[in-house]
Design a protein around this motif. Structure first.
Motif, PDB file in Angstrom:
ATOM      1  N   THR A  75       2.588  61.517 -38.484  1.00 13.86           N
ATOM      2  CA  THR A  75       2.107  62.527 -37.540  1.00 13.86           C
ATOM      3  C   THR A  75       0.673  62.244 -37.116  1.00 13.86           C
ATOM      4  O   THR A  75       0.325  62.373 -35.933  1.00 13.86           O
ATOM      5  N   ILE A  76      -0.162  61.846 -38.069  1.00 13.81           N
ATOM      6  CA  ILE A  76      -1.552  61.504 -37.741  1.00 13.81           C
ATOM      7  C   ILE A  76      -1.586  60.364 -36.732  1.00 13.81           C
ATOM      8  O   ILE A  76      -2.349  60.393 -35.752  1.00 13.81           O
ATOM      9  N   ARG A  77      -0.747  59.366 -36.946  1.00 16.62           N
ATOM     10  CA  ARG A  77      -0.720  58.205 -36.038  1.00 16.62           C
ATOM     11  C   ARG A  77      -0.260  58.591 -34.637  1.00 16.62           C
ATOM     12  O   ARG A  77      -0.721  58.036 -33.645  1.00 16.62           O
TER      13      ARG A  77
ATOM     14  N   ALA B 238     -11.490  65.732 -45.846  1.00 18.51           N
ATOM     15  CA  ALA B 238     -10.095  65.492 -45.464  1.00 18.51           C
ATOM     16  C   ALA B 238      -9.987  64.281 -44.539  1.00 18.51           C
ATOM     17  O   ALA B 238      -9.048  63.473 -44.660  1.00 18.51           O
ATOM     18  N   PHE B 239     -10.909  64.139 -43.605  1.00 18.43           N
ATOM     19  CA  PHE B 239     -10.908  63.001 -42.690  1.00 18.43           C
ATOM     20  C   PHE B 239     -11.094  61.696 -43.464  1.00 18.43           C
ATOM     21  O   PHE B 239     -10.390  60.703 -43.226  1.00 18.43           O
ATOM     22  N   GLU B 240     -12.052  61.681 -44.384  1.00 18.99           N
ATOM     23  CA  GLU B 240     -12.335  60.462 -45.138  1.00 18.99           C
ATOM     24  C   GLU B 240     -11.149  60.066 -46.015  1.00 18.99           C
ATOM     25  O   GLU B 240     -10.878  58.878 -46.212  1.00 18.99           O
ATOM     26  N   ILE B 241     -10.434  61.044 -46.551  1.00 17.20           N
ATOM     27  CA  ILE B 241      -9.240  60.749 -47.349  1.00 17.20           C
ATOM     28  C   ILE B 241      -8.157  60.153 -46.447  1.00 17.20           C
ATOM     29  O   ILE B 241      -7.546  59.124 -46.772  1.00 17.20           O
ATOM     30  N   ALA B 242      -7.930  60.800 -45.314  1.00 16.83           N
ATOM     31  CA  ALA B 242      -6.887  60.340 -44.395  1.00 16.83           C
ATOM     32  C   ALA B 242      -7.199  58.944 -43.859  1.00 16.83           C
ATOM     33  O   ALA B 242      -6.281  58.128 -43.663  1.00 16.83           O
TER      34      ALA B 242
ATOM     35  N   VAL C  56      -4.799  55.891 -43.202  1.00 19.89           N
ATOM     36  CA  VAL C  56      -4.558  55.602 -41.781  1.00 19.89           C
ATOM     37  C   VAL C  56      -5.885  55.154 -41.152  1.00 19.89           C
ATOM     38  O   VAL C  56      -6.558  55.922 -40.463  1.00 19.89           O
ATOM     39  N   PRO C  57      -6.317  53.913 -41.386  1.00 20.06           N
ATOM     40  CA  PRO C  57      -7.620  53.440 -40.916  1.00 20.06           C
ATOM     41  C   PRO C  57      -7.831  53.598 -39.408  1.00 20.06           C
ATOM     42  O   PRO C  57      -8.967  53.816 -38.955  1.00 20.06           O
ATOM     43  N   GLU C  58      -6.747  53.537 -38.643  1.00 20.58           N
ATOM     44  CA  GLU C  58      -6.888  53.585 -37.182  1.00 20.58           C
ATOM     45  C   GLU C  58      -7.327  54.936 -36.655  1.00 20.58           C
ATOM     46  O   GLU C  58      -7.695  55.057 -35.479  1.00 20.58           O
ATOM     47  N   ILE C  59      -7.351  55.969 -37.491  1.00 21.64           N
ATOM     48  CA  ILE C  59      -7.788  57.276 -36.967  1.00 21.64           C
ATOM     49  C   ILE C  59      -9.265  57.269 -36.607  1.00 21.64           C
ATOM     50  O   ILE C  59      -9.729  58.116 -35.850  1.00 21.64           O
ATOM     51  N   ALA C  60      -9.997  56.288 -37.146  1.00 18.30           N
ATOM     52  CA  ALA C  60     -11.421  56.185 -36.818  1.00 18.30           C
ATOM     53  C   ALA C  60     -11.623  55.871 -35.338  1.00 18.30           C
ATOM     54  O   ALA C  60     -12.707  56.115 -34.785  1.00 18.30           O
ATOM     55  N   GLN C  61     -10.581  55.346 -34.664  1.00 16.93           N
ATOM     56  CA  GLN C  61     -10.677  55.002 -33.255  1.00 16.93           C
ATOM     57  C   GLN C  61     -10.168  56.117 -32.344  1.00 16.93           C
ATOM     58  O   GLN C  61     -10.280  56.027 -31.120  1.00 16.93           O
TER      59      GLN C  61
ATOM     60  N   PHE D 286      -4.917  68.639 -37.121  1.00  9.77           N
ATOM     61  CA  PHE D 286      -5.970  69.314 -37.871  1.00  9.77           C
ATOM     62  C   PHE D 286      -5.778  68.925 -39.336  1.00  9.77           C
ATOM     63  O   PHE D 286      -4.793  69.284 -39.965  1.00  9.77           O
ATOM     64  N   LEU D 287      -6.747  68.196 -39.906  1.00  9.92           N
ATOM     65  CA  LEU D 287      -6.638  67.707 -41.273  1.00  9.92           C
ATOM     66  C   LEU D 287      -7.207  68.726 -42.251  1.00  9.92           C
ATOM     67  O   LEU D 287      -8.296  69.261 -42.051  1.00  9.92           O
ATOM     68  N   THR D 288      -6.468  68.969 -43.310  1.00 10.86           N
ATOM     69  CA  THR D 288      -6.934  69.918 -44.319  1.00 10.86           C
ATOM     70  C   THR D 288      -6.588  69.394 -45.712  1.00 10.86           C
ATOM     71  O   THR D 288      -5.572  68.731 -45.904  1.00 10.86           O
ATOM     72  N   LEU D 289      -7.439  69.680 -46.675  1.00 11.26           N
ATOM     73  CA  LEU D 289      -7.188  69.256 -48.047  1.00 11.26           C
ATOM     74  C   LEU D 289      -5.972  69.977 -48.624  1.00 11.26           C
ATOM     75  O   LEU D 289      -5.661  71.099 -48.235  1.00 11.26           O
ATOM     76  N   GLY D 290      -5.312  69.327 -49.565  1.00  9.93           N
ATOM     77  CA  GLY D 290      -4.171  69.950 -50.212  1.00  9.93           C
ATOM     78  C   GLY D 290      -3.051  70.233 -49.243  1.00  9.93           C
ATOM     79  O   GLY D 290      -2.614  69.370 -48.488  1.00  9.93           O
TER      80      GLY D 290
END
Length: 232
Positions: free
Chosen positions: A25-27, A44-48, A52-57, A97-101
């Motif tokens: 879903t993130i991709r 949450a972003f740093e974990i994801a 999924v390294p490409e989310i940085a772009q 929307f990224l969230t912990l847990g």
């Protein structure tokens, strides 16, 4: 066609615990959203990003979420965040929307979810591994067996005193700066020997305490306490 908001649980900290569905879903989403911490991109972003390294772009939306219990300030920030998300949805962009847990457990996401749905847009939740489940696994204990109930309690709120009297396993979350008061209350109720804690489960700096008596009083926000059984 309007985009869809996805509330995605990225788990407690270990990127290996992010589900395959969450990664897919993130991709597929056009925009990555997360609460603004004021210092750097969210935990949450740093974990994801590790999964999924490409989310940085991808396009990133910081949503201002003050750490306060002032109801009016919170309601205002939630509405502003929802409005910010809706701008992207009106552009036909899907927002993650990224969230912990897990998004259904003490997550800021749910406020945005409800507001976006009320405004007539689509929003979906992607389940994540709850922090207390990861903590139980780390401690090598069960949270409940057979007919035993267990309770998840926000430890820094007034309800803690009453809830600790329940004859069940208690999971104490959101203890944060109140850890000393929590320990004192557990001692008063003769529950301190039954308590264990994990700080930053799955994250850098993880600490495991087989007994809460061994823990410092400077435990941070990412600390989960498990209280098994009744008073000794």
């Amino acid at each position: 066609m309007a985009g869809i908001l996805y509330g995605i649980g990225v788990g407690p900290g270990d990127p290996d615990l992010i589900t395959i569905k969450a990664i897919k879903t993130i991709r597929d989403c056009d925009v990555i959203a997360a609460p603004d911490t004021g210092k750097s991109r969210s935990v949450a972003f740093e974990i994801a990003k590790q999964a999924v390294p490409e989310i940085a772009q991808k396009e990133f939306a910081e949503l201002a979420m003050p750490m306060t219990r002032d109801r009016k300030r919170l309601e205002k920030s939630h509405q502003q965040a929802a409005d910010q998300v809706i701008v992207y949805l009106n552009q036909g962009k899907n927002v993650a929307f990224l969230t912990l847990g897990d998004p259904s457990v003490y997550s800021t996401y749910m406020y945005i979810h409800d507001l976006v749905c009320t405004a007539g847009y689509q929003a979906q939740m992607i389940a994540g591994v709850p922090s207390f489940c990861a903590v139980a696994a780390k401690l090598g204990i069960s949270l409940t067996k057979a007919d035993q109930p267990f309770y998840v309690i926000p430890a820094s709120y007034r309800c803690l005193d009453e809830e600790l009297d329940r004859k069940a396993t208690k999971v104490l979350m959101k203890s944060g700066k109140a850890i000393e008061q929590v320990k004192n209350l557990l001692l008063e109720k003769k529950l301190l020997p039954n308590a264990k804690m994990v700080q930053k489960c799955g994250m850098k700096g993880e600490r495991v305490f087989a007994s809460l008596e061994e823990a410092d009083n400077d435990a941070g926000y990412f600390s989960i306490i498990v209280v098994k059984g009744e008073a000794e």
